[in-house]
Scaffold this motif. Structure first.
Motif, PDB file in Angstrom:
ATOM      1  N   LEU A   1      32.985 -89.051 -32.440  1.00  0.00           N
ATOM      2  CA  LEU A   1      32.617 -87.941 -31.681  1.00  0.00           C
ATOM      3  C   LEU A   1      32.902 -88.855 -29.983  1.00  0.00           C
ATOM      4  CD1 LEU A   1      31.550 -84.431 -32.794  1.00  0.00           C
ATOM      5  CD2 LEU A   1      34.293 -85.218 -33.242  1.00  0.00           C
ATOM      6  N   ALA A   2      33.690 -87.965 -29.577  1.00  0.00           N
ATOM      7  CA  ALA A   2      33.761 -88.900 -27.827  1.00  0.00           C
ATOM      8  C   ALA A   2      34.272 -87.929 -27.298  1.00  0.00           C
ATOM      9  CB  ALA A   2      34.130 -90.501 -27.561  1.00  0.00           C
ATOM     10  N   GLY A   3      33.211 -87.687 -25.778  1.00  0.00           N
ATOM     11  CA  GLY A   3      33.803 -86.866 -24.996  1.00  0.00           C
ATOM     12  C   GLY A   3      34.182 -87.431 -23.349  1.00  0.00           C
ATOM     13  N   ARG A   4      34.184 -86.447 -22.752  1.00  0.00           N
ATOM     14  CA  ARG A   4      35.123 -86.856 -21.477  1.00  0.00           C
ATOM     15  C   ARG A   4      33.947 -86.680 -20.082  1.00  0.00           C
ATOM     16  NH1 ARG A   4      40.047 -87.554 -18.602  1.00  0.00           N
ATOM     17  NH2 ARG A   4      39.390 -86.870 -16.200  1.00  0.00           N
TER      18      ARG A   4
ATOM     19  N   ARG B   1      43.174 -91.241 -35.431  1.00  0.00           N
ATOM     20  CA  ARG B   1      42.289 -90.691 -33.927  1.00  0.00           C
ATOM     21  C   ARG B   1      42.917 -88.892 -33.428  1.00  0.00           C
ATOM     22  NH1 ARG B   1      42.063 -95.709 -33.190  1.00  0.00           N
ATOM     23  NH2 ARG B   1      40.105 -97.368 -32.026  1.00  0.00           N
ATOM     24  N   TRP B   2      42.315 -88.554 -32.809  1.00  0.00           N
ATOM     25  CA  TRP B   2      42.444 -87.201 -32.692  1.00  0.00           C
ATOM     26  C   TRP B   2      41.735 -86.091 -32.042  1.00  0.00           C
ATOM     27  CZ3 TRP B   2      40.370 -87.531 -36.584  1.00  0.00           C
ATOM     28  CH2 TRP B   2      39.073 -86.680 -36.957  1.00  0.00           C
ATOM     29  N   ARG B   3      42.455 -84.742 -31.094  1.00  0.00           N
ATOM     30  CA  ARG B   3      42.070 -84.262 -30.207  1.00  0.00           C
ATOM     31  C   ARG B   3      41.215 -82.919 -31.564  1.00  0.00           C
ATOM     32  NH1 ARG B   3      46.055 -82.654 -25.165  1.00  0.00           N
ATOM     33  NH2 ARG B   3      46.113 -85.081 -24.939  1.00  0.00           N
ATOM     34  N   ALA B   4      39.747 -83.168 -31.036  1.00  0.00           N
ATOM     35  CA  ALA B   4      38.858 -82.480 -31.615  1.00  0.00           C
ATOM     36  C   ALA B   4      38.901 -81.101 -31.784  1.00  0.00           C
ATOM     37  CB  ALA B   4      37.837 -83.214 -31.988  1.00  0.00           C
TER      38      ALA B   4
ATOM     39  N   ARG C   1      37.045 -86.006 -28.192  1.00  0.00           N
ATOM     40  CA  ARG C   1      37.625 -86.384 -29.266  1.00  0.00           C
ATOM     41  C   ARG C   1      37.333 -87.647 -30.973  1.00  0.00           C
ATOM     42  NH1 ARG C   1      42.783 -87.708 -26.613  1.00  0.00           N
ATOM     43  NH2 ARG C   1      42.443 -87.632 -23.985  1.00  0.00           N
ATOM     44  N   ALA C   2      38.110 -87.476 -31.327  1.00  0.00           N
ATOM     45  CA  ALA C   2      37.418 -87.268 -33.107  1.00  0.00           C
ATOM     46  C   ALA C   2      37.807 -88.757 -33.163  1.00  0.00           C
ATOM     47  CB  ALA C   2      37.523 -86.453 -34.292  1.00  0.00           C
ATOM     48  N   ARG C   3      37.334 -89.688 -34.743  1.00  0.00           N
ATOM     49  CA  ARG C   3      37.796 -90.901 -35.331  1.00  0.00           C
ATOM     50  C   ARG C   3      37.036 -91.132 -36.044  1.00  0.00           C
ATOM     51  NH1 ARG C   3      36.428 -95.659 -35.683  1.00  0.00           N
ATOM     52  NH2 ARG C   3      34.371 -95.962 -33.891  1.00  0.00           N
TER      53      ARG C   3
ATOM     54  N   ASP D   1      46.033 -88.253 -42.830  1.00  0.00           N
ATOM     55  CA  ASP D   1      46.394 -89.721 -42.462  1.00  0.00           C
ATOM     56  C   ASP D   1      44.518 -90.441 -42.676  1.00  0.00           C
ATOM     57  OD1 ASP D   1      45.746 -89.446 -39.935  1.00  0.00           O
ATOM     58  OD2 ASP D   1      47.403 -90.587 -39.204  1.00  0.00           O
ATOM     59  N   ALA D   2      43.672 -89.684 -42.673  1.00  0.00           N
ATOM     60  CA  ALA D   2      42.206 -89.986 -43.112  1.00  0.00           C
ATOM     61  C   ALA D   2      41.662 -91.186 -43.666  1.00  0.00           C
ATOM     62  CB  ALA D   2      40.974 -88.737 -42.503  1.00  0.00           C
TER      63      ALA D   2
END
Length: 565
Positions: free
Chosen positions: A485-488, A542-545, A535-537, A475-476
């Protein structure tokens, strides 16, 4: 903060069928009067029973609705420096009856809060044995001053096997919850032989044994065959119980002349050998049976120090009261097991470095389920002001508390936990890297894969390259987009982290309602697991990369892409 709830090993001795012990004669309360000179028995050092003097001041018809009591003054070397201390509760008092024969009149059970602590109350032996206690004629109701100041010798929960830092933290948490708690040494150098639980001997009612031994320690008052009566008052006031009955070793009596709620004299003692089962926590006595072993749940913690290549393995046995209805309103496992994990991690670190990394895998087996409950979490901790306890120990214990509380809080049926195993890996330093740049294909396809190359900087370390394969959602949004990309970031642990003592207090896990099925138990347990990968967007998709096995990735990165069908 610990969510909602609460070395050397004292080895439980193998106990053979004990010989029956003949009961002492008793002296009825009706024969006790002012001026009688009696003798009490207790242990003030080691395991040797000693005596001290007891003078009867008067017999009180009723004390705050608890029934008649004997008002006494104590004297002698055993009480000279402390007066009546916590741990003296249950000390049997022997007096001469009307026929001149000496018998058991009852148990020291309370003080009245006066300087020196040498005036206290004795619970009549009839009350402890469940017999009618008839005061002598002329006995008066307790004076208002006595009723207002009476303090039962509430046995503090003694926890042995903790590091000094974790012990202090636990004591502080107990005070905050109004629960007296003492961190004690594990026992004398070497060991001591199992003791016969006879009147005057030290006894324990244990929540757990082994690496983390948690027990209330008092004194045996009376024994009839294999049945033991002690304390002279309630422990948790929970009625039917299934705790571990123990002997104990007394190091010393810590004296405090002011009998205040926060400062009182107490026996510094260590729980000893498992000798039977505590079966009843009644208003006037703690009752147990010698020889009948209480059921327990093994909690095994294995900690691998990856820096030193060493492994610490500790085992704690936690009393299992599920088949007597969990009389405290909750099981003991969610309170004791997190402490066991925290202690094993503390032992392995031999200190409390500010920067710590690790991994915890918790496995719980149930009689009602073929498949175990299991989760694994990674931790990268930057701790501050944790008072000498590794931040990793607190963070892991927090998750153990939450997971086991989910198993404990069930409404559809009582679950039988048959074992808990925590496999831990620890390392000093932060296994963390921050994204510096992202490279990858300029065109990506819905439902396809994109191979990305990340340049990351390790904390106080070099730049390194990390490769990651990301699946693009179906659905992108199409067209020119940005793959974000975002980390923790770090797991922050500070001086506010503590251990909440659930035992004997309100269980606020109940407010959310218990699980209604085993499926729900599993879901709540697994809710403790945390995803700590990237995590990616793309637009609203949005999803777990994915995650990198050896590092947690922090920071953000972006890659311009064109999304096609």
């Amino acid at each position: 903060m610990f969510a909602r709830i609460l070395g050397l090993t004292v080895t439980a001795a193998a106990v053979t069928a004990p010989a029956a012990v003949a009961a002492d004669p008793i002296v009825p309360l009706a024969q006790i009067h002012r001026g009688m000179e009696c003798t009490a028995r207790t242990v003030v050092q080691g395991t040797e029973i000693t005596t001290f003097g007891v003078e009867v001041i008067d017999v009180l018809d009723d004390v705050n609705g608890s029934g008649p009591r004997i008002l006494v003054r104590v004297s002698g070397d055993a009480v000279a420096g402390s007066g009546i201390a916590s741990g003296f509760s249950g000390s049997p008092v022997y007096c001469a009856g009307a026929d001149g024969a000496v018998g058991n009149a009852g148990a020291v059970s309370a003080t009245i809060g006066q300087y020196g602590n040498d005036v206290g109350l004795v619970t009549p032996i009839e009350q402890m044995l469940g017999l009618p206690a008839k005061p002598p004629s002329g006995a008066k109701r307790a004076p208002r001053a006595v009723r207002a100041s009476v303090r039962p010798l509430t046995a503090p929960l003694t926890v042995a096997g903790l590091s000094p830092a974790l012990g202090r933290l636990l004591e502080r948490s107990g005070r905050a919850r109004g629960r007296a708690l003492v961190a004690a040494p594990v026992g004398p150098l070497g060991s001591f032989a199992p003791q016969e639980l006879v009147p005057g001997a030290a006894m324990g009612a244990a929540y757990s044994t082994g690496a983390v031994a948690a027990s209330a320690i008092g004194t045996v008052t009376y024994r009839d065959g294999n049945v033991v009566y002690g304390f002279g008052h309630q422990f948790d006031a929970a009625g039917r119980r299934s705790l571990v009955l123990q002997d104990a070793y007394v190091f010393t009596v810590v004296g405090h002349p002011f009998d205040l709620p926060s400062m009182t004299s107490y026996k510094l003692a260590a729980p000893g050998h498992a000798l039977g089962t505590v079966t009843n926590d009644a208003a006037a006595a703690v009752v147990g049976a010698v020889g009948e072993r209480a059921p327990t749940i093994p909690v095994v913690v294995n900690v691998r120090d990856e820096d030193r290549g060493r492994t610490v393995r500790q085992r704690t046995e936690v009393a299992d009261e599920v088949d007597v209805g969990d009389p405290l309103g909750h099981g003991l496992l969610p309170a004791i097991a997190p402490i066991a994990v925290a202690q094993a991690v503390t032992t392995a670190f031999e200190g409390a470095p500010a920067r710590e990394s690790g991994r915890l895998c918790l496995r719980v087996t149930l009689r009602e389920s073929r498949a175990p409950l299991r989760f694994c979490n990674r931790y990268v901790v930057n701790a501050s002001d944790t008072e000498g306890v590794p931040g990793l120990a607190l963070a892991m214990a927090n998750d153990v508390t939450s997971a086991l509380a989910a198993v404990d809080a069930t409404d559809f049926k009582a679950l039988h936990v048959t074992g808990v195993q925590a496999d831990v890996r620890i390392a000093r330093g932060l296994r963390l890297a921050t994204i510096r740049s992202v490279k990858g294909p300029r065109t990506v396809r819905r439902g396809g894969k994109a191979r990305l190359t990340l340049r990351v900087r390790e904390v106080r370390g070099p730049l390194r390259t990390v490769r990651l394969t990301v699946r693009i959602p179906r659905d992108a949004p199409l067209g020119r987009q940005t793959l974000n990309l975002a980390g923790r970031t770090l797991d922050a642990v500070d001086g506010g982290e503590t251990i909440t003592i659930m035992i004997g207090g309100e269980d606020d896990t109940a407010s959310s309602g218990g699980a209604q099925s085993l499926r729900e138990v599993r879901a709540r347990f697994l809710a403790t697991a945390r995803y700590d990968g990237l995590r990616a967007r793309i637009g609203k998709a949005r999803w777990r990369a994915g995650a990198v096995a050896e590092l947690r990735i922090d920071g953000r990165g972006a890659l311009p892409v064109r999304v096609t069908r």
